[in-house]
Structure formats: C-alpha cells, structure tokens
Design a protein around this motif. Structure first.
Motif, PDB file in Angstrom:
ATOM      1  N   PRO B 153       0.811  -1.237   0.000  1.00  0.00           N
ATOM      2  CA  PRO B 153       0.000   0.000   0.000  1.00  0.00           C
ATOM      3  C   PRO B 153       0.837   1.277   0.000  1.00  0.00           C
ATOM      4  N   ASP B 154       2.045   1.235   0.528  1.00  0.00           N
ATOM      5  CA  ASP B 154       2.833   2.474   0.619  1.00  0.00           C
ATOM      6  C   ASP B 154       3.697   2.729  -0.619  1.00  0.00           C
ATOM      7  N   LEU B 155       3.503   1.933  -1.656  1.00  0.00           N
ATOM      8  CA  LEU B 155       4.319   2.104  -2.855  1.00  0.00           C
ATOM      9  C   LEU B 155       3.638   3.071  -3.813  1.00  0.00           C
ATOM     10  N   HIS B 156       4.301   4.147  -4.129  1.00  0.00           N
ATOM     11  CA  HIS B 156       3.700   5.121  -5.039  1.00  0.00           C
ATOM     12  C   HIS B 156       4.581   5.307  -6.263  1.00  0.00           C
ATOM     13  N   LEU B 157       4.156   4.742  -7.351  1.00  0.00           N
ATOM     14  CA  LEU B 157       4.857   4.899  -8.620  1.00  0.00           C
ATOM     15  C   LEU B 157       3.898   5.566  -9.590  1.00  0.00           C
ATOM     16  N   GLY B 158       4.445   6.358 -10.493  1.00  0.00           N
ATOM     17  CA  GLY B 158       3.550   6.957 -11.476  1.00  0.00           C
ATOM     18  C   GLY B 158       4.254   8.008 -12.290  1.00  0.00           C
ATOM     19  N   LEU B 159       3.669   8.308 -13.431  1.00  0.00           N
ATOM     20  CA  LEU B 159       4.233   9.328 -14.303  1.00  0.00           C
ATOM     21  C   LEU B 159       4.340  10.657 -13.563  1.00  0.00           C
ATOM     22  N   ASP B 160       3.409  10.889 -12.628  1.00  0.00           N
ATOM     23  CA  ASP B 160       3.384  12.165 -11.902  1.00  0.00           C
ATOM     24  C   ASP B 160       4.533  12.290 -10.902  1.00  0.00           C
ATOM     25  N   ARG B 161       5.259  11.213 -10.661  1.00  0.00           N
ATOM     26  CA  ARG B 161       6.373  11.285  -9.721  1.00  0.00           C
ATOM     27  C   ARG B 161       7.681  11.647 -10.422  1.00  0.00           C
ATOM     28  N   ILE B 162       7.676  11.636 -11.755  1.00  0.00           N
ATOM     29  CA  ILE B 162       8.902  11.888 -12.521  1.00  0.00           C
ATOM     30  C   ILE B 162       9.232  13.382 -12.514  1.00  0.00           C
ATOM     31  N   GLY B 163      10.510  13.703 -12.361  1.00  0.00           N
ATOM     32  CA  GLY B 163      10.923  15.106 -12.382  1.00  0.00           C
ATOM     33  C   GLY B 163      12.147  15.307 -13.262  1.00  0.00           C
ATOM     34  N   LYS B 164      12.422  16.570 -13.571  1.00  0.00           N
ATOM     35  CA  LYS B 164      13.587  16.893 -14.398  1.00  0.00           C
ATOM     36  C   LYS B 164      14.865  16.412 -13.728  1.00  0.00           C
ATOM     37  N   GLY B 165      15.761  15.887 -14.537  1.00  0.00           N
ATOM     38  CA  GLY B 165      17.014  15.375 -14.008  1.00  0.00           C
ATOM     39  C   GLY B 165      16.988  13.885 -13.698  1.00  0.00           C
ATOM     40  N   ASP B 166      15.798  13.301 -13.589  1.00  0.00           N
ATOM     41  CA  ASP B 166      15.713  11.860 -13.313  1.00  0.00           C
ATOM     42  C   ASP B 166      16.389  11.051 -14.425  1.00  0.00           C
ATOM     43  N   ALA B 167      16.880   9.884 -14.047  1.00  0.00           N
ATOM     44  CA  ALA B 167      17.567   9.019 -15.012  1.00  0.00           C
ATOM     45  C   ALA B 167      16.602   7.976 -15.574  1.00  0.00           C
ATOM     46  N   VAL B 168      16.840   7.608 -16.839  1.00  0.00           N
ATOM     47  CA  VAL B 168      16.034   6.589 -17.516  1.00  0.00           C
ATOM     48  C   VAL B 168      16.911   5.357 -17.739  1.00  0.00           C
ATOM     49  N   LEU B 169      16.422   4.203 -17.301  1.00  0.00           N
ATOM     50  CA  LEU B 169      17.161   2.955 -17.473  1.00  0.00           C
ATOM     51  C   LEU B 169      16.335   1.966 -18.283  1.00  0.00           C
ATOM     52  N   VAL B 170      17.028   1.069 -18.975  1.00  0.00           N
ATOM     53  CA  VAL B 170      16.342  -0.061 -19.600  1.00  0.00           C
ATOM     54  C   VAL B 170      17.051  -1.331 -19.137  1.00  0.00           C
ATOM     55  N   SER B 171      16.277  -2.402 -18.969  1.00  0.00           N
ATOM     56  CA  SER B 171      16.828  -3.612 -18.338  1.00  0.00           C
ATOM     57  C   SER B 171      17.594  -4.522 -19.285  1.00  0.00           C
ATOM     58  N   GLY B 172      17.501  -4.248 -20.606  1.00  0.00           N
ATOM     59  CA  GLY B 172      18.206  -5.112 -21.552  1.00  0.00           C
ATOM     60  C   GLY B 172      18.026  -4.606 -22.964  1.00  0.00           C
ATOM     61  N   PRO B 173      18.561  -5.338 -23.946  1.00  0.00           N
ATOM     62  CA  PRO B 173      18.512  -4.894 -25.346  1.00  0.00           C
ATOM     63  C   PRO B 173      17.079  -4.739 -25.838  1.00  0.00           C
ATOM     64  N   VAL B 174      16.843  -3.748 -26.672  1.00  0.00           N
ATOM     65  CA  VAL B 174      15.494  -3.501 -27.180  1.00  0.00           C
ATOM     66  C   VAL B 174      15.324  -4.045 -28.594  1.00  0.00           C
ATOM     67  N   GLY B 175      14.067  -4.348 -28.929  1.00  0.00           N
ATOM     68  CA  GLY B 175      13.715  -4.746 -30.294  1.00  0.00           C
ATOM     69  C   GLY B 175      13.785  -6.235 -30.581  1.00  0.00           C
ATOM     70  N   ASP B 176      14.167  -7.054 -29.583  1.00  0.00           N
ATOM     71  CA  ASP B 176      14.294  -8.494 -29.840  1.00  0.00           C
ATOM     72  C   ASP B 176      12.961  -9.125 -30.235  1.00  0.00           C
ATOM     73  N   HIS B 177      11.927  -8.837 -29.472  1.00  0.00           N
ATOM     74  CA  HIS B 177      10.638  -9.471 -29.758  1.00  0.00           C
ATOM     75  C   HIS B 177      10.146  -9.089 -31.152  1.00  0.00           C
ATOM     76  N   GLY B 178      10.143  -7.802 -31.433  1.00  0.00           N
ATOM     77  CA  GLY B 178       9.673  -7.336 -32.733  1.00  0.00           C
ATOM     78  C   GLY B 178      10.434  -7.985 -33.880  1.00  0.00           C
ATOM     79  N   THR B 179      11.748  -8.038 -33.747  1.00  0.00           N
ATOM     80  CA  THR B 179      12.562  -8.596 -34.824  1.00  0.00           C
ATOM     81  C   THR B 179      12.346 -10.099 -34.963  1.00  0.00           C
ATOM     82  N   ALA B 180      12.228 -10.801 -33.834  1.00  0.00           N
ATOM     83  CA  ALA B 180      12.028 -12.259 -33.880  1.00  0.00           C
ATOM     84  C   ALA B 180      10.698 -12.601 -34.549  1.00  0.00           C
ATOM     85  N   VAL B 181       9.650 -11.842 -34.230  1.00  0.00           N
ATOM     86  CA  VAL B 181       8.342 -12.099 -34.835  1.00  0.00           C
ATOM     87  C   VAL B 181       8.390 -11.774 -36.326  1.00  0.00           C
ATOM     88  N   LEU B 182       9.053 -10.688 -36.644  1.00  0.00           N
ATOM     89  CA  LEU B 182       9.237 -10.283 -38.044  1.00  0.00           C
ATOM     90  C   LEU B 182       9.885 -11.410 -38.857  1.00  0.00           C
TER      91      LEU B 182
END
Lengths: 336, 336
Positions: B153-182
C-alpha cells in the motif's frame, strides 16, 4: 471523432492513432474516476466481502440486434455471471478486437451502448485494451469483459447444494435472445417484433439472496435452458424433470422456432435466471420474482427427480415424457 | 484429446463438445485448486495489499515464434503490466477466440505453453471463456488475459512522480521481440537466430521496489522504447533525452532492422523494463539489475531534460541531436 471514417491497423500500434482511438471513443464514453487509460494496471477499491471474478467473450452476429448490441451484451453477460453467483458486480475490464475497416460511427455507437449498460448495472470499466486485426481476420468486432464482484461471505450457493425434490424456477420466457438474433440475420429474410431479453439480472438475483432454501442460480445463455438442466443433472447425479406446459415461451418465439426448426428450450437467453430452491421455498421465490418487472412471467418449471442420474426429462402437454438430449451440433452459432 | 483433429463451431456452442474442449485442452493444462470451469464466477483469495487489475489482448502473427507463442505471451504481457505497476501478479483470467478449423494439436501446444508460463510466473488461471468463430472471421487464435495482482500500500509509482534530471534505465537490449516475430513471418523469407525476449519481468521489477528514488516503470511493448518515452514526455511536460550509444541493441537486431528499414527503438520488447529513477539512485538501480540474469545488459540510457515539453531527443553517436517522432504508421502490426 478521428478524421478518418474507418479503423486502420495504425489504430492498434500503440502510438498516436491508438491514443486518439482510446481517448475519443473508449475513454470518452467510459470515463469514470477509476479509469486510467494510461496506467499499466489500475487499483481497485473493493467493498467488504468475498471477491469473485468471471470472464466472457462476445462474438454475436449481427453486432446490433433488436434489444441490444455486442456492447450492452458484453456488460450484461459478465454482470449476470457475477449476479447468479450471488455477487454484486463492481468492476469490469474490456478487450476489443477490431477488424481493420470497421466504421468509427458504428464503434462509437456500440461503445456508447456499452457505457450505458455499465452505468445501469452499477459497474465501472476500469481497464481496457484494443487490438486491430487485418481485414478478413475478424468479424468486425469481438469483445471480452472480465468482471469483479463482491459477495456476502456467508452466502453458499452451488451445484453441490442441490438435492432431490428441489424446485426449478425460471424468471421469464426463454429463447427471446436467440430468436431475436436469428431474425436480425439477413440470411433468414425475416423481420419480427421480437427483441432480445438482454439485461442485467441483478434485481432478480438480489431478490432471492436471503431465501434460506436458495441452492443455485445460473443464467441460461449459450445452449439455453436445457444446457443448464444438464449441468445440474450431471453435477448432482440426479434427473431433472421439466414440465412442458410450465416453461414460459412467448408465442412469436414459439412460432419462429416451429417455422425454422429450432427448439426454444435450447436457445440462449441473456436476461433470465434459472434458480433451484428447496421445494418449500418455491412459492416465496416465485412471489418475489413476480413482484419485479423483469420477473412477471416467472414460473416453477420443474424439479430435481428420482430418475436416471444425469437425465433431463420433459413431461409433455399430452402427459408423455421425453428425454431432452444434451446439445451436440450448434443450433445457432455466434449468439453471444 | 477429442476425436476430431480440428475445432468446429459446435465446440463453441455451450454444449457437450464445448465441455470436452474445455476439459480436455484448457482444464487439463491449467488445473489448479482455484479453477472451477463449471462456475459462473470464482472466488479469489487475495493477499493483503492494494488490489490491481489489468487486461490485454493478443493477436500476434505467427502464433508461434522463436522464444515464445501467443500462449506464453498472453501470460507474460499481463503479468508484466502488473509487475511494472509494482504489484505481485496472483490471478489470471483467459478468453480464447478460436477460428473454426484450428488444429487441436496446435491449440493443445499453445495452452500447454500458456500453463507453463503461468506456473513460472506464479499466477493461477482461475476463470476462462472460449468462443469459436467461423472460418475466415478470425486469425486462428486470439487471446485476452486479465490479471489481478497485489501491491504494497505504501508504494507510489507513477508518471506524476517523474521530475527533471531523473535518469532513464532499460533492463536489456530492445527490439528483440519485434525482430524475432518479423523474421518468423514467412513473407520475409528470412531465417535468423534471433529469439523473442518474451518473459516475466517480475524479478526485474521486484529488484527495484525498495529503492526510494524509484519513480515509474513500464514495459516497452507495442511502439517500443520511443513510445514509452513519449508517454513520459507528454505526462511530465518535460523533454526526454536518450543517448544513442547507451541504448542496448543486439547486433543481429540492428542488422535486420537496417536491412528491412525498421528502427529498433520503435520495435516491441516483451521482457524488458524501462525505469525512471532519481539521478542519485541510478547507479544502485543499475547494479541491482545487472546482478540478475535478465538484467545483465541493463543500461542508463537517458534523462528527463529541460528542453521542449513533450519532445523526445536522441543524442547521436557523432554528437548531434535528433527528434524522435511519435509513432504514426504501424511499422509492424500484430506483434503481440
């Protein structure tokens, strides 16, 4: 509305067009404080009680028919599955599979009808998803709804509570939905006055919830009344005996069925309830239903019998008895 | 298995054939103590916490591809929507729209895969519905899943919590699913080693939940990484600046995309997470992800910028900057 008149594959790709489709059609009609079309998952505020879930898919043809459309049906079908389980429906989720080339005006009409049915049934659509499939790979529009409801913890209904001698009731005439959809199909070249019975059955189910002898309720949809009777007979290892003269069937439904070779006892209802109650409670149950507008034609139609386990029998007008077989071939596909 | 080799319309009519289809394919693979295929609605036992719901439809073509199929995808897609919202997925419901003529052996394989994915993701399928549509009105098989999860209940995540300067991370390589299906689509006449990244992201999301600076997570599915960046930029009235050299893309994915004219930044992932965290927490978040098998290639790929609100920019390898437009045309329909 979006400029174009028809849905394109781009409306399903996750980008700008999809956002417009969701905002301008779905969110516009379905707006409520719990709907957040940009969230991955939405929190539910649940009243006290046992939480129940149900899900249903909808592929009815034609998409619009007298008395309803695939939008209102997708609400009533899922609301009714919760209602007959003794629950009060609270939330719905919605999936739409739209065929490329589907007319926006029609989609808008159907989503508006869905929103109206949700409002009338007291449920909120809180999450949804839209997919667009290529032309020729869909039937215009398929919907799926999942419903969340809450039930009094001390309420125990189920096939396992049914016993020999119990009475079987139906809340109104059977076969209206099936016949109305049938007549709405151009292929038959018929036009009738008949409308589907599609509606929320919540007033009917709530009227019986405090009846101590209430055993089980179910809405006779696909496969109609006889299919529910077979489910009861199979689960209880008992026979079910229906009284042909007692089962309410509207005259025009009977007429259309005779003409086209259908049996109304196997045709879908979308606004009726079958209830099994202790024999002693049957008069009370009947009176409660008949006091409601939706239950005026309610009737005690049969009983759980002593005969061959699993068998469903019909005592006929002329005093005979015939076995009602379980449905095999599809008498009427795409009815819901 | 049922005698016949192919699904018929009668398997959707509510009668004996449908019961056999449900018993012998769906219930056989999905059996669990909470699944009651004869109930109208099923009670849920929910752990303490906020209850979240999400729903998703699946129309991927082909139905089976390297690294997954529509069955496992229908589990992972919905599990992941709960996971990125910070919830632990608990229950699923399942809708299947099967086209007449679909091969039973294939359906069985897909439902088995779905059951396996559900088991691995720790979720139970508790309710379902099957509809059969006429030949030529479906794409073989469409699925919809609705997921129920529980969140602290105390976990608050949301687009409204994002502020300038925050970092963006991705957990792994992108595009694998799309390319594999293609590549799995015969139309391209290509065969590759590439597999979809489709998987539950729950280990990745759970690894970050107690990070105080965690603002927001999302799985970049339809529309890929750039679409999530646009959602962030629009909601926060900020710009998002991605660093081209930092975004992980597998070499074969890059190769196929260059050859066919796709941009991997717009292609779907089905097992990756984008997270936005306070800049000071970025090294910790990155270390947590890299410690997991699914997060070995995780990277900090950008930041919330001071630029034009709603704009997504890419700083390129050669030091330039280009605007990444929002997706309009569908680069790759029926990817999930």
């Amino acid at each position: 509305m979006i400029d174009d008149r028809f849905v394109t594959l781009a409306h399903g790709n996750g980008g700008r067009f999809m956002r417009a489709l969701i905002d301008e059609v779905f969110a516009r009609h379905l707006a409520n404080p719990d709907l957040d079309v940009y969230a991955d998952a939405v929190p539910l505020t649940l009243p006290a009680g046992d939480v129940l879930i149900t899900t249903d898919g909808f592929t009815v043809q034609p998409l619009e028919f007298p008395g309803g459309d695939i939008g209102s049906l997708a609400v009533h079908g899922t609301v009714n599955d919760l209602a007959v389980a003794g629950a009060k429906p609270v939330y719905l989720t919605l999936n739409a599979f739209i065929e490329e080339g589907f007319e926006f005006a029609r989609l808008d009409r159907i989503v508006a009808s869905l929103a109206r049915a949700a409002g009338e049934s007291g449920v909120r659509v809180v999450a949804g998803d839209v997919k667009v499939v290529a032309r020729g790979e869909g039937g215009g529009l398929y919907l799926a709804t999942t419903g969340i409801g809450v039930r009094r913890p001390d309420l125990h209904l189920g096939l396992d509570r049914i016993g020999k001698g119990d009475a079987v009731l139906v809340s109104g005439p059977v076969g209206d939905h099936g016949t109305a959809v049938l007549l709405a199909r151009e292929a038959f070249g018929l036009r009738g006055e008949l409308a589907s019975d599609a509606a929320s059955v919540l007033p009917l189910t709530e009227a019986l919830l405090d009846l101590p002898g209430l055993r089980f309720m179910r809405d006779p949809t696909r496969g109609g009344l006889v299919t529910v009777m077979h489910e009861i007979a199979a689960a209880c290892a008992a026979s079910v005996v229906l009284d042909e003269t007692a089962v309410p069937v509207r005259l025009p439904v009977r007429g259309v069925c005779e003409m086209l070779g259908y049996d109304p006892l196997y045709l879908a209802c979308e606004g009726r309830v079958v209830a099994v109650v202790a024999a002693g409670d049957a008069p009370d149950a009947l009176a409660r239903w008949r006091a409601l507008p939706a239950g005026e034609a309610a009737a005690v139609i049969g009983r759980i019998g002593q005969g061959v386990a699993g068998q469903v029998l019909l005592t006929t007008e002329i005093g005979g008895e015939r076995v009602l077989e379980e449905l095999e071939d599809d008498p009427l596909p795409r009815i819901c």
